[in-house]
Design an enzyme around this catalytic site. Structure first.
Site, PDB file in Angstrom:
ATOM      1  N   MET A  20      29.403 -16.225  14.335  1.00 62.66           N
ATOM      2  CA  MET A  20      28.574 -16.362  13.150  1.00 62.66           C
ATOM      3  C   MET A  20      27.114 -16.499  13.532  1.00 62.66           C
ATOM      4  SD  MET A  20      30.940 -19.260  11.416  1.00 62.66           S
ATOM      5  CE  MET A  20      31.438 -20.146  12.854  1.00 62.66           C
ATOM      6  N   CYS A  21      26.440 -15.445  13.806  1.00 62.73           N
ATOM      7  CA  CYS A  21      25.024 -15.454  14.114  1.00 62.73           C
ATOM      8  C   CYS A  21      24.309 -14.533  13.135  1.00 62.73           C
ATOM      9  CB  CYS A  21      24.767 -14.996  15.547  1.00 62.73           C
ATOM     10  SG  CYS A  21      25.532 -16.044  16.804  1.00 62.73           S
ATOM     11  N   GLY A  22      22.999 -14.631  13.104  1.00 67.74           N
ATOM     12  CA  GLY A  22      22.206 -13.742  12.269  1.00 67.74           C
ATOM     13  C   GLY A  22      21.272 -12.914  13.130  1.00 67.74           C
TER      14      GLY A  22
END
Length: 787
Positions: A20-22
């Protein structure tokens, strides 16, 4: 109905899913931008993506000597911003007509939060290749061992650094000895042929000046395009994004098999994946012998020969069909609608056809501030930004599912319009996004119902053609995780009652752990707010392979689940930024209830029951406003329980889903232990926990199980418990118990929509009174895309 971007093609995910990274990138071509503007845009994009991870952040910009300069910091994006202000010696006033900047916000998986583990990652001390990455590389340990043996020095604990080193290794292997350099896109296909896992990457390189690469396998990636003139040019069919015509707003047609209902007056969104002519016939063949210091990227012999674990991937065919509607070019190309942000003066007429800006992101929320014209990337696609164009390639695979570099094929994608208002992703006057989103249920619930709730019937365009198949199902299987799983639990009883079909609610990870049996006459409903939940996506692949009809219920148009299921319904709750889901939950419950009503619409025996539910659906929006008026009373309760170390929430029947959802909200926001209990199980162990010090909440609204929940409360009180009771307005419980939260009465299957709102507010106020960051609970992230 053109509103569901469904496909019959299989989903491409590995046994381990992604993190879950952006990721965010900004490229300006012939649009002058000061460096300080570029940094501001990159930081702004990260702030919009911070819900995806907030352990650390970083960005890369071009330095004064033309080299990439990296800035990294632990913590929130605001700390990165302060770090850049305090430490940067770059000339912020320098103007770039062309520039490529990368940015990343991290949720730590490989290695603790630290500057060195933060993205972007680099290939070497010269920053020849710089990468940001959302995902997990399954074979990074093997690759790291091989790369270290060939002299590459690693700086971090992450799997991402392998990608940057691999790019450099492959590049050097091809050009050493006088060989010519591959194109950036060709080099990327070589790297993709080696990597296994799920990833979205954006890459820049000193060897490819003013070029940028994006590649997607599993993890989400969206490309926004904005011309300096704010006008799209309608020209002939081409694979170049900047020349795509036939963008049709407000209507549209179906680009592939499957349809989803967006409801209301939402614009139809065309989406298709096209095949074009072959890439350059001189695409470089990559050598296979790593022992000679050559490329890792070809199979056949040496370390990456047939059957090598470094070359394993899924063998799933790629759907490359093009909808006739996307070829028609009937509509005039639209203007780009941009937010009120600083823009340089329009370019000259000579520049007009080429001046353009691109924004690449994990999520549309980071793009909408600048443009609402986007392309959703598909799995096994590359977007190559070069000379103002975004050229998109499909990457065909061999029988083992390994990308074949020689077969790179240009693709045509349609530009779509984002139907998101900028205000929807801003807090406004609210302290936190979560509180705003709780109050937005006054609007999100009508939006979910709009266009679907008729005076005496339900109309779901995305399911219309599939209702006979749904009714013939021998079993319904709801598959979800977390809050979405609870929405399935909430809707299960009404499906069983109205449709007479057995319903199983399955947690995505547990379902796969058991390898539960699925049959061709099963209908599997995949529920996910983001449409990217890893365990749900893996289960979707599992069920599709076994011939089940797959239905999607998501809040994000263009998400992986929305694209890969056969049909479905969009919940239309609007953007949800707070990590703890609120309005998406209530909209999911309503959508599932409407699906049950649609399936039962041909049953005369159930017509009276369906009519009662539909009547209360019409009343629901006004009743939500009355529930929110309890906020003052809820704040007082929060003050009285905030020091508790443990809490129990009791529910039975339809109230059980509310109980487990309330417990989850309290846990994730306040860090207090809280457990949702089926009241009928109280005597089977849980009653041992009850005493005068245990905080207990009971969902006890008036329904057919009212007498049973009253009996459970009597048992609690007999052991010294002092329950807080959510009851129906005007019920005798209001005077019987010291602390109550009376909510309006509706038909039982809708009661949970009203009963859960006080619990959302309670969890919020406890966390706020404890001084916690409500929007960013520790160790969590919004899009749960890691298993």
């Amino acid at each position: 109905n053109a509103e569901y971007m469904g496909r019959h093609s299989s989903l491409s995910f590995t046994s381990l899913c992604f993190t879950m990274c952006g990721i965010f990138a900004f490229l300006n071509h012939l649009v002058p931008r000061k460096r300080e503007e570029i940094i501001k845009i990159l930081l702004g994009g990260l702030k919009r993506l911070e819900y995806r991870g907030y352990d650390s952040a970083g960005l890369s910009v071009t330095g004064d000597a033309g080299e990439p300069v990296l800035f990294k910091e632990v913590g929130l994006v605001a700390r990165l911003e302060s770090f850049i202000t305090a430490t940067s010696t770059l000339d912020n006033g320098r103007v770039f007509e062309q520039h490529e900047g990368l940015a990343h916000t991290r949720w730590a998986t490989h290695g603790p939060p630290s500057p060195v583990n933060s993205h972007p990652h680099r290939s070497d001390a010269k920053n020849q290749f710089v990468v940001v990455h959302n995902g997990i590389i399954n074979n990074y340990k093997e690759l790291k061992t091989l790369l270290e043996a060939n002299g590459h020095v690693f700086e971090s604990d992450t799997d991402t650094e392998v990608i940057a080193k691999l790019y450099l290794h492959e590049y050097n292997g091809l050009v050493e000895g006088g060989g010519s350099a591959p194109s950036f896109a060709e080099l990327t296909t070589i790297v993709m042929s080696i990597l296994t896992g799920a990833y979205a990457i954006i890459v820049t390189s000193t060897h490819y000046e003013h070029e940028m690469i994006g590649a997607k396998v599993g993890s989400p990636m969206i490309v926004g395009v904005r011309f300096a003139s704010d006008v799209y040019k309608e020209v002939s069919h081409s694979a170049s994004l900047s020349r795509v015509a036939s963008v049709k707003m407000g209507g549209g047609s179906l680009g592939a098999s499957g349809a989803i209902d967006l409801g209301g007056s939402a614009s139809g969104l065309n989406a298709s994946l096209g095949g074009g002519g072959p890439a350059d016939a001189n695409l470089r063949r990559v050598l296979s012998n790593l022992g000679e210091g050559r490329s890792l990227g070809r199979s056949g012999s040496g370390l990456l020969g047939e059957g090598s674990p470094l070359n394993r991937s899924q063998n799933i065919p790629l759907n490359s069909s093009i909808s006739d509607a996307l070829r028609a070019g009937e509509a005039a190309a639209p203007r780009v609608v941009c937010a009120d942000v600083a823009m340089p003066p329009p370019p000259s007429a000579a520049q007009d056809l080429d001046a353009v800006e691109y924004y690449v992101s994990s999520d549309a929320s980071a793009i909408i501030e600048y443009t609402n014209q986007v392309v959703y990337m598909e799995d096994y696609q590359i977007c190559h930004f070069v000379e103002g164009d975004c050229i998109i390639y499909n990457c065909p695979r061999d029988a083992r599912g390994v990308v074949i570099p020689e077969s790179m094929v240009e693709a045509t994608r349609n530009v779509q319009k984002l139907n998101i208002a900028l205000e929807a992703i801003q807090k406004g006057s609210f302290k936190y996004f979560m509180l705003k989103e709780i109050y937005e249920q006054v609007d999100s619930i009508p939006n979910t119902l709009r266009g679907r709730l008729l005076p005496d019937a339900i109309q779901l365009g995305g399911l219309r053609d599939y209702l006979p198949d749904l009714r013939r199902a021998r079993r319904l299987v709801f598959i979800a995780c977390g809050t979405s799983y609870h929405s399935g639990v909430a809707a299960r009883p009404i499906f069983e009652e109205l449709c007479g079909i057995p319903v199983a609610c399955e947690n995505g990870s547990d379902f796969l752990d058991r390898e539960a049996p699925i049959f061709r006459d099963d209908v599997c409903v995949f529920i996910s707010q983001s449409g990217e939940t890893a365990d749900v996506l893996r289960t979707l692949k599992f069920c599709k392979a076994r011939g089940a009809l797959c239905v999607g219920v998501t809040n994000v148009v263009g998400s992986s689940i929305a694209r890969e299921t056969h049909c479905g319904v969009n919940v239309n709750a609007g953007p949800e930024i707070g990590v703890a889901s609120t309005k998406a939950y209530t909209s999911q419950v309503l959508v599932l209830t409407m699906i049950a009503l649609a399936m039962a619409s041909d049953s005369k025996a159930k017509s009276e029951r369906c009519a009662a539910i539909i009547a209360d659906l019409h009343r629901l929006p006004a009743l939500v406003k009355r529930v929110l008026e309890l906020d003052g009373r809820i704040q007082a309760i929060a003050e009285s329980v905030k020091t508790q170390k443990s809490m129990l929430v009791l529910g039975r029947g339809y109230g059980y889903a509310t109980a487990i959802e309330a417990a989850l909200k309290i846990k994730e926001l306040t860090y207090l232990h809280c457990e949702g209990i089926l009241a009928g199980e109280l005597k089977h162990g849980t009653l041992a926990l009850v005493d005068e010090n245990m905080a207990i909440i009971a969902v006890a609204t008036h329904d057919r199980l009212y007498s049973e929940i009253r009996s459970s409360l009597a048992q609690v009180c007999a052991r010294g418990g002092k329950p807080i009771v959510i009851c129906s307005e005007g019920d005798a419980m209001e005077s019987q118990y010291a602390v109550t939260l009376p909510v309006p009465s509706v038909v039982d299957c809708l009661q949970g929509v009203l009963s859960v709102i006080p619990m959302q507010l309670l969890a919020y106020h406890i966390a706020d009174k404890l001084g916690l960051d409500v929007d960013r609970p520790r160790n969590l992230s919004k899009s749960v895309t890691v298993s």
